[in-house]
Scaffold this motif. Structure first.
Motif, short mmCIF file in Angstrom:
data_model
loop_
_atom_site.label_atom_id
_atom_site.label_comp_id
_atom_site.label_asym_id
_atom_site.label_seq_id
_atom_site.Cartn_x
_atom_site.Cartn_y
_atom_site.Cartn_z
N THR A 1 33.93 45.60 42.12
CA THR A 1 34.60 44.46 41.49
C THR A 1 35.36 43.62 42.51
OG1 THR A 1 34.87 45.75 39.46
CG2 THR A 1 36.19 43.77 39.67
N ALA B 1 37.97 38.32 38.41
CA ALA B 1 37.44 39.56 38.98
C ALA B 1 38.47 40.26 39.85
CB ALA B 1 36.18 39.25 39.80
N LEU B 2 39.24 39.49 40.60
CA LEU B 2 40.27 40.09 41.46
C LEU B 2 41.32 40.81 40.62
CD1 LEU B 2 41.57 40.46 44.23
CD2 LEU B 2 42.65 38.22 43.96
N ALA C 1 34.79 39.78 43.72
CA ALA C 1 35.87 38.80 43.72
C ALA C 1 35.95 38.06 45.05
CB ALA C 1 37.20 39.49 43.42
N GLY D 1 36.32 34.23 40.23
CA GLY D 1 36.85 35.00 41.35
C GLY D 1 38.24 35.55 41.08
#
Length: 480
Positions: free
Chosen positions: A235, A214-215, A239, A211
């Motif tokens: 994306t 992805a963030l 996240a 997470g």
């Protein structure tokens, strides 16, 4: 090997942690000034060279929570040494890179090492100085080395790039790693962690790391894909879903959780991390705009731009000393509010830049004001975020604080960079660039005002470091 120590004292621990933090902070900025030279030296494309920055941010930001938890579970001294070893190896690989992919891989591996070392170092500092005057002084030293590393990184990067070659912006880390490793190995006592507390929360670790990665990835790629593009929205949505799933797992798991959700219900922890998001966004963006202003509007070369950042580093040290002196009488909350307001004033002054301005009025003056304010609030911020936390969660709290700053920096730079570029428009004249940078710096001032509001509204009144335990006032002495 990791449990042995020739000599362990609070002062020695502080020295080792300070060197580690200086090195990690320096590496966040040392390559920035040299990017054009790096691009030419390894034949990077215009977009490809941005991954020299993004690769570090991605691995560092994505792994911070995991790094903090691993230190809590298996031993902070152990993880600190492992992180330093990885960081040193990565710096060597990056310095010897022959292709763009080699350097990007080295930078990504540096982020892995930093994500292990930084939370472990801060957790060791927190446990070594649990309260009282010694804690105030120790965090004053930590904050000065932290911010000075970032500011001196610009200076070191500029000088090395111009006079020694870009490879040395990577290789310069190796002697610092050697010093930090020797200090940590010979001065920090054994820390075996808490391995017996139950089975590890593997699913939580996977979800948190995925997470966070992805963030950060979604945000840093907005220089290629706009905020409303399908790749960015997809994306960032992924996240959010991963982080929500992480929260649900942490709430229900019977294993040793990656993050005890009760930690986030503490006003001091929640307030300090929210404050840190705004500070991270403002400081990263301000460094970016100021360095571009010096080089693209004032016409300074890399070395000169680095030298002109020196007053900022010195101002942070002055602010940190003032925070130490005031920390015995003034609450951390008050110092954080005052520091944010002073820094906001400095950035607002910076926002008056124009192509015909002077260094003394448009750079030196605001740099000193903003840096002194930053020095005032940095140590109280870190101390507040880790004060009173269960010792078994010290590394997690440190990882959380580093994560909030990294996320703030990534999001802030992406958003403010886009806004500034929109104001600049297609023209790249000094006048147009100056207008864009001025807007960006004005928004940095607004972010610091938001941080002051958070400190006022969320942090408990009279927030101070906890009282010292009988042994906690030893060892800082003249180091502050």
């Amino acid at each position: 090997m990791f449990e042995k120590s020739v000599r362990s004292s609070p002062a020695c621990t502080l020295a080792a942690v300070a060197v580690v933090q200086f090195m990690v902070s320096l590496d966040l900025s040392v390559v920035n000034v040299g990017l054009p030279t790096i691009a030419a030296g390894l034949d990077f494309s215009a977009l490809g060279v941005t991954w020299v920055i993004h690769a570090y941010a991605l691995s560092f930001g994505g792994l911070l929570l995991l790094g903090g938890k691993l230190g809590d579970r298996f031993g902070r001294a152990r993880l600190l040494l492992a992180g330093l070893a990885i960081f040193g190896l990565a710096s060597l690989l990056g310095g010897l890179a022959q292709q763009p992919g080699h350097l990007i891989a080295g930078r990504a591996l540096q982020g892995v090492g930093a994500a292990a070392a930084a939370p472990a170092a801060l957790a060791l500092l927190t446990s070594t100085f649990p309260g009282g005057a010694a804690r105030v002084r120790a965090f004053g030293v930590w904050s000065a080395t932290n911010a000075a590393g970032g500011a001196f990184g610009v200076l070191v990067g500029g000088i090395l790039t111009e006079y020694a070659g870009w490879r040395w912006v990577m290789l310069v880390n190796i002697p610092m790693v050697a010093i930090a490793f020797a200090l940590a190995l010979t001065t920090i006592g054994g820390d075996r962690g808490t391995s017996a507390r139950g089975r590890p929360d593997v699913m939580g670790a996977i979800l948190a790391t995925a997470g966070m990665t992805a963030l950060v990835f979604g945000v840093v790629r907005t220089d290629v894909h706009g905020w409303l593009s399908a790749p960015t929205i997809g994306t960032l949505t992924l996240a959010v879903m991963l982080l929500v799933a992480f929260g649900l797992v942490e709430k229900t798991t019977a294993r040793d959780p990656m993050l005890r959700l009760g930690l986030l219900t503490r006003p001091s922890v929640a307030g300090a991390n929210a404050y840190n998001l705004f500070v991270g966004a403002a400081m990263a963006s301000a460094f970016y705009f100021a360095s571009l202003y010096l080089q693209r509007v004032f016409g300074a070369g890399p070395a000169r731009a680095g030298i002109e950042f020196l007053p900022f580093a010195l101002g942070v040290i002055v602010g940190s000393v003032l925070a130490v002196k005031a920390g015995h009488r003034v609450s951390a909350r008050t110092l954080m509010i005052v520091g944010a307001l002073v820094t906001a004033g400095g950035f607002a002054w910076f926002a008056t830049i124009h192509p015909d301005g002077s260094f003394a009025v448009n750079v030196l003056g605001p740099s000193i004001m903003a840096s002194v304010g930053f020095g005032l609030c940095l140590a109280p911020l870190v101390s507040t975020a880790t004060a009173g936390v269960d010792p078994r969660d010290a590394g997690t709290a440190a990882g959380l604080l580093n994560s909030s700053r990294q996320i703030g920096a990534s999001v802030g730079l992406a958003v403010l960079g886009t806004v500034a570029a929109t104001r600049t428009g297609p023209s790249q004249t000094p006048e147009a660039l100056g207008h864009g940078y001025a807007l960006g710096l004005g928004l940095c001032a607004a972010l610091m005002l938001a941080a002051a509001v958070v400190a006022t509204a969320v942090l408990p009144r009279g927030t101070r470091p906890p009282e010292a335990t009988p042994h906690s006032d030893q060892g800082v002495g003249t180091h502050a």
